[in-house]
Design an enzyme around this catalytic site. Structure first.
Site, mmCIF file in Angstrom:
data_model
loop_
_atom_site.group_PDB
_atom_site.id
_atom_site.type_symbol
_atom_site.label_atom_id
_atom_site.label_comp_id
_atom_site.label_asym_id
_atom_site.label_seq_id
_atom_site.Cartn_x
_atom_site.Cartn_y
_atom_site.Cartn_z
ATOM 1 N N ASP A 248 -24.682 -35.515 -32.739
ATOM 2 C CA ASP A 248 -24.154 -34.161 -32.913
ATOM 3 C C ASP A 248 -23.131 -34.113 -34.056
ATOM 4 O O ASP A 248 -22.348 -35.053 -34.224
ATOM 5 C CB ASP A 248 -23.465 -33.771 -31.591
ATOM 6 N N GLU A 321 -28.042 -34.446 -36.519
ATOM 7 C CA GLU A 321 -27.856 -33.006 -36.731
ATOM 8 C C GLU A 321 -27.124 -32.826 -38.056
ATOM 9 O O GLU A 321 -25.940 -33.145 -38.170
ATOM 10 C CB GLU A 321 -27.027 -32.367 -35.613
HETATM 11 C C1 NOJ Z 1 -23.740 -28.698 -32.482
HETATM 12 C C2 NOJ Z 1 -24.336 -28.332 -31.172
HETATM 13 O O1 NOJ Z 1 -25.726 -28.158 -31.322
HETATM 14 C C3 NOJ Z 1 -23.634 -27.082 -30.711
HETATM 15 O O2 NOJ Z 1 -24.259 -26.524 -29.577
HETATM 16 C C4 NOJ Z 1 -22.200 -27.422 -30.442
HETATM 17 O O3 NOJ Z 1 -21.489 -26.233 -30.131
HETATM 18 C C5 NOJ Z 1 -21.539 -28.067 -31.648
HETATM 19 N N1 NOJ Z 1 -22.359 -29.061 -32.270
HETATM 20 C C6 NOJ Z 1 -20.263 -28.743 -31.250
HETATM 21 O O4 NOJ Z 1 -20.525 -29.906 -30.526
#
Ligand code: NOJ
Length: 601
Positions: A248, A321
């Site tokens: 993430d 991500e």
């Molecule tokens: C990306 C995640 O997909 C999202 O849902 C989240 O709010 C943020 N990162 C913070 O962790």
């Protein structure tokens, strides 16, 4: 309108900016036999499974509730593994299932080595992984390394005193101009939407840094103890048999150690750019994209590879991500061949074109073939942070046909494909209509009614047309959309013309037609602004042609001649309902938003 950026600001902005925001017949799929799956379970057959994989994102809270509390759970996922196997997926990625106070529904982790009781237990997890394995499905965990929950024991200790051993696990700093009676100003101007990224702690009289919400303090990655801890956490889950991790918010592990102020973002006339709440936007180059993150990821990759070195090399996958600006920006996340980083950084430059523009799709898909240095692209269109495809690409009239177009790009242009639960049945974005119903505190509450949060893309999976769409016997945590009456698995399962049948067939083709798996893309008819066409070919196997109509009018294309074969008979593999089966490359007719996939004989 989707901002593609590199920093957590852009992630946040992405979230917020996106919050502003016929009966079909599947005919002639000559591949309707049941899925023939590769046998997996041995080191050799498991290796590199991810290269042509279909990965399915499950939002566990919304998939299937089995205990009547209105919240999806792990046993619910286990219950539907047969469904997922039949769909043809190779892996499921679960958004965080760790204990969490849910300030950001799991992205605020309180304990990285356990399962949140609302989702079940470690026993349930082990059973799910074992049952998934029997069906050749890997389980991918979400790894949130940028920040924790403010209720995580590490942070509780960290904020307990300036001399606590965990103090340096987070980013603490004195206020500017602090006196005995005043906290002073935050250490710098970092922040967005008119709020600072710094929160004052009255007990220990310092500010802590949080890129996301105040309940998500950032970890201090300049402290080597953090990296060590996360390697151990990763090993913990590897030992439990997971197939990999989705990292993430990875771009922003590190911030500028000198805490320099951000410069305001200026438009081309030199005027400050305002965010949707009317505050000046900052460049936010100091809060992310520091080179140290690549060192961390190389070491993490080496750690995972070493874990499996003897028995199962190449069987786990690291997904990132990322919000790369463009394909060359994306390339750096694969890392150099001798010190690789991610196997599959997400290809957001394709995901968020957000407009059915043939030239842009042609360019970006071609680039993922030519500019990624032979690495495998991971295409994605939907996830739990963005309104679904209907909002971003639909026209309200042809949404199902448009989804056929996008799913064809997702699944027939090579590499790995990441899909989101409910895409396969055409679930629609259903945002709350009243502020008091908003559950996404981070996105929706503060910005209502301009931004309605991310609830709309997280609604319960629509299994049946019955009570609560078969999701729960209790009261669902988010309302079940009224579309469930017709858009549901039960209705679509037996219908050869349904979107679900389309996805199943397309995934089956991806797995069984050699050119779809091993071929390389060549764009065809490259001046055409209405139809995107490409072929997939490799030496010694039949060429496959794919044409997708990006318009609401019928189109005809002639694909014969270089670089396609000069002529040849076509065998239809899949086409949109109502389309005739062309017999030759010279004349392929496409319905509005029609799709044609054929093999040259
Ligand atoms: C990306 C995640 O997909 C999202 O849902 C989240 O709010 C943020 N990162 C913070 O962790």
């Amino acid at each position: 309108m989707h901002p593609i950026g590199r920093s957590k600001f852009n992630v946040a902005l992405t979230i917020l900016s996106l919050m502003i925001c016929s009966a079909t017949g599947l005919e002639a799929a000559s591949v309707t036999q049941p899925n023939k799956r590769q046998t997996v379970g041995t080191a050799a057959s498991e290796r590199n499974w991810w290269k042509n994989a279909v990965i399915y994102e499950v939002y566990p809270r919304s998939f299937q509730d089995t205990n009547g509390d209105g919240i999806g759970d792990l046993n619910g996922i286990t219950e539907h593994l047969d469904y997922l196997q039949k769909l043809g997926v190779d892996a499921i990625w679960l958004t965080p299932i760790y204990p969490s106070p849910n300030a950001d529904f799991g992205y605020d982790v309180a304990d990285y080595r356990d399962i949140s009781p609302e989702y079940g237990s470690l026993d349930d997890f082990n059973r799910m992984v074992a049952e998934a394995k029997k069906r050749h499905i890997r389980v991918i965990m979400d790894m949130v390394m940028n920040h924790t929950s403010d209720e995580n024991a590490w942070f509780v200790q960290s904020r307990s005193s300036r001399t606590d051993p965990y103090r340096n696990w987070y980013v603490w700093h004195d206020g500017k101009g602090e006196t005995a009676s005043s906290q002073g100003a935050p250490p710098n101007n970092w922040g967005a939407f008119g709020r600072s990224s710094w929160e004052w702690d009255a007990e220990t009289r310092q500010y802590y840094y949080h890129h996301f919400s105040v309940h998500q303090p950032d970890l201090n990655w300049y402290n080597p103890a953090i990296e060590q801890e996360f390697k151990e956490i990763v090993s913990y889950w590897l030992n439990l048999g997971v197939g990999g991790f989705r990292f993430d918010a990875i771009e922003t592990l590190f911030e500028d150690p000198n805490l320099q102020n951000e410069a305001p973002l200026l438009d081309k006339n030199g005027k400050p750019v305002l965010d949707p709440s009317g505050h000046p936007r900052l460049q936010r180059t100091k809060e992310g994209d520091f080179p140290q993150v690549h060192t961390v990821m190389r070491q993490m990759r080496a750690h995972v590879d070493a874990f499996d070195a003897n028995q199962f090399p190449g069987t786990r996958v690291l997904i990132g991500e990322l919000f790369a600006r463009d394909t060359s920006d994306l390339l750096k996340w694969y890392g150099p061949p001798q010190t690789p980083e991610f196997e599959l950084p997400m290809d957001m430059p394709v995901a968020f074109i957000n407009k059915l523009d043939v030239a842009t799709f042609r360019e970006r898909i071609a680039e993922s073939e030519t500019k990624l240095g032979g690495n495998v692209p991971l295409l994605v269109f939907d996830n739990h942070d963005q309104p679904r495809m209907d909002v971003r690409y639909g026209d309200g009239v042809h949404d199902v046909a448009i989804q056929r177009v996008l799913s064809t790009i997702l699944l027939a242009s090579g590499g790995a494909s990441l899909m989101y639960y409910g895409d396969e049945i055409g679930m629609k974005t259903t945002p709350p209509t009243r502020k008091e119903d908003v559950k996404d505190r981070m996105g929706g509450l503060a910005n209502w009614p301009r931004f309605k949060g991310r609830d709309g893309e997280r609604t319960p999976m629509q299994w049946t047309d019955g009570s609560n769409a078969g999701f729960t016997t209790g009261s669902p945590w988010l309302p079940v959309p009224s579309t469930a009456a017709s858009v549901n698995v039960k209705a679509e399962e037996g219908d050869p013309g349904s979107l679900l049948t389309w996805y199943r067939t397309l995934i089956h083709l991806k797995k069984t037609i050699p050119a779809l798996e091993q071929g390389r893309n060549t764009m065809l008819d490259t001046q055409n602004t209405k139809v995107l066409s490409w072929m997939r070919r490799a030496p010694g196997i039949p060429v496959v042609l794919i044409s997708v109509n990006f318009t609401a009018e019928p189109q005809t294309v002639d694909l014969a001649g270089p670089p396609a074969p000069a002529n040849g008979a076509l065998k239809t593999l899949l086409k949109s309902p109502g389309e005739s089966s062309p017999s030759r490359l010279e004349h392929i007719e496409l319905e509005p938003f029609g799709v044609y996939i054929g093999q040259v004989q």
